[in-house]
Scaffold this motif. Sequence first.
Motif: not given
Length: 272
Positions: A7-9, A19-24, A30-37, A64-67
């Motif tokens: 599960l990611g967000i 970057p500190h959104a990873c902590k939240l 969540f296992d990961g977080m999708q990023l945006d360029i 946290i993983t970035f899928p």
Amino acid sequence: MEKKIKLGICHWSLPIEGPHACKLAAELGFDGMQLDIGPAERGFSLSLPYVQQEYLECAKKYNITFPSISVRELDNYGMTRPDGSVEKQIAIEGIMKAINAADSMNIPIVMLGSFEDGDIKNEADFQEVVSCLTKACDEALDKNIIIATENLLSIEENIRLFRLVDRPNLRLYFDTQNYYLRKGFNVAQMVEALFPYICEFHVKDGSDGNMSGSLLGTGESGFYETMNVFMDKGYKGWINIENYYDQLPLSLMNDDPLTLIKKDIETLKILS
């Protein structure tokens, strides 16, 4: 044992930037977080090495993983724009920087949307996107990166798109609301037909024409029917939430976006 479903967000669905959104994300479970360029006007900020390093350090710290990486700026500078135009140059720049960032950060998927300015409305648009996706796939192939198209095409049009691009690293990034909201398609039927092409997907819901405006399963998109098809087919991989918890109308349900996020997480855990 590795989990079947992760599960990611989407970064843009969290009420915190950087970057500190990873902590939240980690604290929420969540296992990961999708990023945006990032936006063109700010130089596609994730393309900067020191920005990448900050994200990687936070991801490691909080497990946290970035899928995947999205190029959301394609909503403003679409792949449908003609070659040689300023808009197309910006689109290509964003795509190439996202591929390079994915390579540097060991992220396996670059998602390229065809919405808003990049909506595929006719054959000329379709051919421009075919050309763009082909170039992106060729750039990404040796880097072992998947190029994922997220679009509003029908089943038949998607199959044609894959046939014309004809690259082994092209996949479909699916979404549980877009096809119904924008085209009135039966989303579950689309999963049934296009499942072999799908690499990853967004979950969101909505009612009364609102995108990402309802908790999962409470909108009009046929969320549960769609998810049942994914589970019946043995989907393995990432599911990334893309509801807009701090925006109207979903924010009317609770002043705290985290309370709403937790409800959607529970819905997904039961289903998966």
